[in-house]
Design a protein around this motif. Structure first.
Motif, PDB file in Angstrom:
ATOM      1  N   VAL A 284       0.517  -1.059  -0.078  1.00  0.00           N
ATOM      2  CA  VAL A 284       0.346   0.174  -0.349  1.00  0.00           C
ATOM      3  C   VAL A 284       1.090   1.594  -0.112  1.00  0.00           C
ATOM      4  O   VAL A 284       1.047   2.124  -0.524  1.00  0.00           O
ATOM      5  N   ASP A 286       3.804   1.694  -1.225  1.00  0.00           N
ATOM      6  CA  ASP A 286       3.886   1.776  -2.532  1.00  0.00           C
ATOM      7  C   ASP A 286       3.352   2.343  -3.376  1.00  0.00           C
ATOM      8  O   ASP A 286       3.729   2.968  -4.634  1.00  0.00           O
ATOM      9  N   GLU A 287       2.317   2.687  -3.503  1.00  0.00           N
ATOM     10  CA  GLU A 287       1.286   2.774  -4.409  1.00  0.00           C
ATOM     11  C   GLU A 287       0.781   4.029  -3.934  1.00  0.00           C
ATOM     12  O   GLU A 287      -0.172   4.948  -3.846  1.00  0.00           O
ATOM     13  N   ARG A 288       1.378   4.860  -2.646  1.00  0.00           N
ATOM     14  CA  ARG A 288       0.835   6.082  -1.914  1.00  0.00           C
ATOM     15  C   ARG A 288       0.852   7.265  -3.366  1.00  0.00           C
ATOM     16  O   ARG A 288      -0.305   8.744  -3.011  1.00  0.00           O
ATOM     17  N   GLU A 289       1.198   6.983  -3.974  1.00  0.00           N
ATOM     18  CA  GLU A 289       1.163   9.137  -5.032  1.00  0.00           C
ATOM     19  C   GLU A 289      -0.172   8.478  -5.759  1.00  0.00           C
ATOM     20  O   GLU A 289      -0.580   9.056  -5.912  1.00  0.00           O
ATOM     21  N   LEU A 290      -1.366   7.408  -5.675  1.00  0.00           N
ATOM     22  CA  LEU A 290      -1.967   7.489  -6.563  1.00  0.00           C
ATOM     23  C   LEU A 290      -2.992   7.793  -5.216  1.00  0.00           C
ATOM     24  O   LEU A 290      -4.479   8.245  -5.628  1.00  0.00           O
ATOM     25  N   TYR A 291      -3.143   7.938  -3.687  1.00  0.00           N
ATOM     26  CA  TYR A 291      -4.011   8.309  -2.914  1.00  0.00           C
ATOM     27  C   TYR A 291      -3.887   9.479  -1.863  1.00  0.00           C
ATOM     28  O   TYR A 291      -4.325   9.484  -1.127  1.00  0.00           O
ATOM     29  N   TRP A 306      -8.627   4.137   0.471  1.00  0.00           N
ATOM     30  CA  TRP A 306      -8.162   3.836  -0.300  1.00  0.00           C
ATOM     31  C   TRP A 306      -7.943   2.165  -0.258  1.00  0.00           C
ATOM     32  O   TRP A 306      -8.164   1.206  -0.875  1.00  0.00           O
ATOM     33  N   HIS A 310      -9.548  -0.634  -2.445  1.00  0.00           N
ATOM     34  CA  HIS A 310      -9.513  -1.562  -3.383  1.00  0.00           C
ATOM     35  C   HIS A 310      -9.327  -3.504  -3.540  1.00  0.00           C
ATOM     36  O   HIS A 310      -8.983  -3.655  -4.093  1.00  0.00           O
ATOM     37  N   ILE A 337      -4.128  -4.382  -6.187  1.00  0.00           N
ATOM     38  CA  ILE A 337      -3.505  -2.885  -5.962  1.00  0.00           C
ATOM     39  C   ILE A 337      -2.826  -3.046  -7.502  1.00  0.00           C
ATOM     40  O   ILE A 337      -1.797  -2.675  -7.646  1.00  0.00           O
ATOM     41  N   ASP A 338      -3.930  -2.167  -8.116  1.00  0.00           N
ATOM     42  CA  ASP A 338      -3.880  -2.489  -9.312  1.00  0.00           C
ATOM     43  C   ASP A 338      -2.441  -3.273  -9.742  1.00  0.00           C
ATOM     44  O   ASP A 338      -2.659  -4.304 -10.234  1.00  0.00           O
ATOM     45  N   THR A 339      -1.710  -2.980 -10.436  1.00  0.00           N
ATOM     46  CA  THR A 339      -0.473  -3.519 -10.870  1.00  0.00           C
ATOM     47  C   THR A 339      -0.109  -4.308  -9.724  1.00  0.00           C
ATOM     48  O   THR A 339       0.448  -6.034 -10.225  1.00  0.00           O
TER      49      THR A 339
END
Ligand code: TRP
Ligand code: SF4
Length: 580
Positions: A284, A286-291, A306, A310, A337-339
């Motif tokens: 999660v 690693d995906e911080r840009e998204l949220y 987020w 998801h 988590i997306d990809t």
């Protein structure tokens, strides 16, 4: 190790779902079906399914580390040493000529035989590569768990040690001791005892209220044996044993961790995470840009929201958040988590979200954490001073924001050893295959024809090999046509485990000729029998030569202990554990 539901239990020894257990009548508890593999230090040493040792017990395959071993021993090359726990650091130390140690122990319950030779060879091999080498006589265990008298033990101990020395153990650079005589060991065993609970003895070994106390003392003594090479200074240490000893290894690894001043973990915020929660939070994060409103400062609450949005439950009968179609194990939530997609049990998802929500506006930020386990106040203070870069101090832990996990581990050990702690490195192990008995089935000292003692008359050894079962066909014609079954042949094993010595070509030749039908069992056994006879002659000659080395050892082979037979409340199945 399993990740998931039981990772709240930090204990390696107790978190395994199938634990090796011995019950007081000598049977094996927990064996629900004939196919179940149990690891039982005092029971049968036959392993029907080596595969299961990897999948169920978390033993790693030796093939994985083999490339990093400098000039591997033939037992390693040939897959006789088939498994390990964290052998990598030992291999690395050998490569770099850094400090390392090897230790194993022998219960003097009978004559040393060709199964013990495997372990002798492994210790000696490590010694020749610069490791500190230790061999111990587990006489306390033989007395407590097997009920041998001290005079029997003395005699067997002498025989083990002569063979060990004859095979090349150097007592000048290495150390040999008897458990019963080693005060330093026993003092340390006592300290370790304060970190071990009776419930663990029940869980790991099946001990119960009928188990005699000396038996338990012998277990804690073995734990002390395993850490003994590190009493002066921590170093990677390998314990070469048969897989039946794995419960002991796991327990010792746990105890080593419990003796540490600090526990080093990785964290993202002020709260603690289990291993699988951490895996999820890492993904999660690693995906911080998204949220995150500010990606340089993601907030726990943002991550929680987020993550909640998801989730995909693919097996959910409950239905609420079903979005995906992937097949996962029952009860697991598939989190997309997306990809990145990872599968985590829904309990882990729930607990993670709760922790993140509770932390609210606290930033999510990776850090290493030093938890105070047994540290003195001075050590705790010294650690804080020693940490470079940004750090934060709490009551029970310290967070460091600019240290790698590896550097943190090293620093924690350094501070600990500078402040009177041991700083133990978790002991490693290697596991070797058990040899098949010459009569088929397993080797057992109660069936002399099934095994070859290192003390057997050379002619007797010759005859035993000649009389051995083979993997051959009923007739010579069939053998020529179909080839022999080398993989099921105890004679082939003798070549691979012992007789061929370092000569890999001979082993391949025997194998290839056998399976192609070019080799017939009569001649094959003759060749093996002659090699065995020669081996025994030479070995016994060497035993005579090293007699003086034995006399020089600072070890008594005439115990002045009196023997009173121990209570018979423990394991009585004492005959079949011959191959460690
Ligand atoms: N329990 C081992 C056996 O059954 C002997 C042993 C005692 C041992 N202490 C040890 C083995 C330490 C390896 C390391 O033979
Ligand atoms: Fe075993 Fe040798 Fe016969 Fe092959 S030829 S089955 S290896 S005894």
């Amino acid at each position: 190790m399993h990740t998931g539901s039981n990772d709240e239990t930090p204990s390696e020894a107790t978190s395994s779902t199938i634990t090796a257990t011995v019950v007081s009548d000598g049977g094996t508890a927990g064996a629900e079906g004939a196919d179940d593999v149990t690891l039982d230090p005092w029971g049968s040493s036959a392993v029907s399914d080596y595969e299961k040792l990897f999948t169920e017990f978390g033993i790693e395959t030796f093939d994985d580390v083999l490339p990093s071993v400098p000039n591997p021993h033939y037992l390693m090359r040939r897959g006789v040493v088939f498994g390990h726990r964290e052998y990598g650091p030992v291999a690395e130390a050998l490569r770099n000529n850094d400090p390392a140690a090897a230790l194993s122990g022998f219960m003097p319950t009978g004559d040393p035989h060709i199964g013990h030779k495997l372990v002798f060879d492994e210790i000696i091999w490590h010694q020749q590569r610069g490791a500190d080498a230790y061999a111990l006589i587990a006489d306390l265990e033989a007395h407590a768990a097997r009920g041998l008298t001290w005079s029997e033990i003395d005699e067997h101990a002498r025989n083990y040690l002569l063979s060990l020395l004859a095979l090349g153990f150097d007592p000048e650079s290495g150390e040999i001791y008897r458990q019963s005589e080693n005060r330093k060991l026993q003092n340390f065993a006592f300290e370790l005892g304060s970190k071990a609970n009776f419930s663990e003895f029940e869980g790991i070994y099946g001990f119960d209220s009928e188990t005699n106390v000396a038996y338990m003392q012998s277990v804690i003594t073995q734990m002390a044996d395993i850490l003994y090479p590190q009493l002066e200074e921590p170093k990677p240490t390998v314990i070469p044993v048969g897989p039946d000893q794995d419960p002991h290894v796991r327990f010792a690894r746990d105890l080593a961790a419990r003796m540490r001043f600090f526990k080093v973990t990785e964290a993202y915020a002020s709260f603690e995470l289990t291993d699988s929660e951490r895996e999820l939070v890492t993904a999660v994060y690693d995906e911080r840009e998204l949220y995150a409103e500010d990606a340089s400062r993601p907030r726990c609450a943002e991550a929680a929201t987020w993550l909640t949005d998801h989730l995909m439950i693919s097996t959910g009968e409950s239905g609420e958040r079903v979005e995906g179609s992937e097949n996962t194990q029952d009860g697991d939530t598939h989190i997309s988590i997306d990809t990145v997609g990872i599968v985590v049990p829904d309990t882990v998802v729930e607990s993670t979200i709760e922790k993140l929500e509770n932390a609210g506006m606290e930033p999510l930020r990776p850090r290493v954490r030093f938890l105070d386990a047994n540290a003195t106040d001075e050590a705790f203070d010294a650690l804080i001073t020693a940490i470079e870069g940004e750090k934060r101090r709490y009551d029970e832990h310290i967070d460091a924001f600019e240290l790698s996990a590896a550097d943190a581990t090293e620093l924690a050990r350094e501070v600990e050893t500078n402040h009177g702690g041991y700083g133990f490195v978790a002991p490693s192990s290697t596991y070797h295959r058990f040899m098949t008995g010459l009569t088929g089935g397993k080797m057992s000292s109660s069936v002399p024809a099934s095994h070859i003692s290192l003390l057997d008359d050379p002619e007797k050894g010759y005859e035993k090999v000649k009389a051995a079962t083979t993997g051959g066909r009923e007739t010579a014609e069939k053998q020529r046509e179909l080839g022999g079954k080398a993989d099921e042949c105890p004679v082939y094993e003798l070549f691979a485990y012992l007789l061929a010595n370092d000569d890999d070509l001979l082993v391949t030749e025997v194998y290839d000729e056998c399976v192609s039908g070019d080799r017939l069992c009569g001649n094959c056994k003759e060749q093996a029998a002659e090699l065995m006879q020669a081996f025994l002659e030479e070995h016994q000659e060497k035993r005579k030569e090293v007699q003086s080395l034995l006399d020089d050892l600072d070890i008594s082979l005439t115990s002045d202990r009196r023997s009173i037979a121990p209570g018979d409340t423990t394991d009585t199945d004492s005959t079949d554990n011959e191959d460690n």
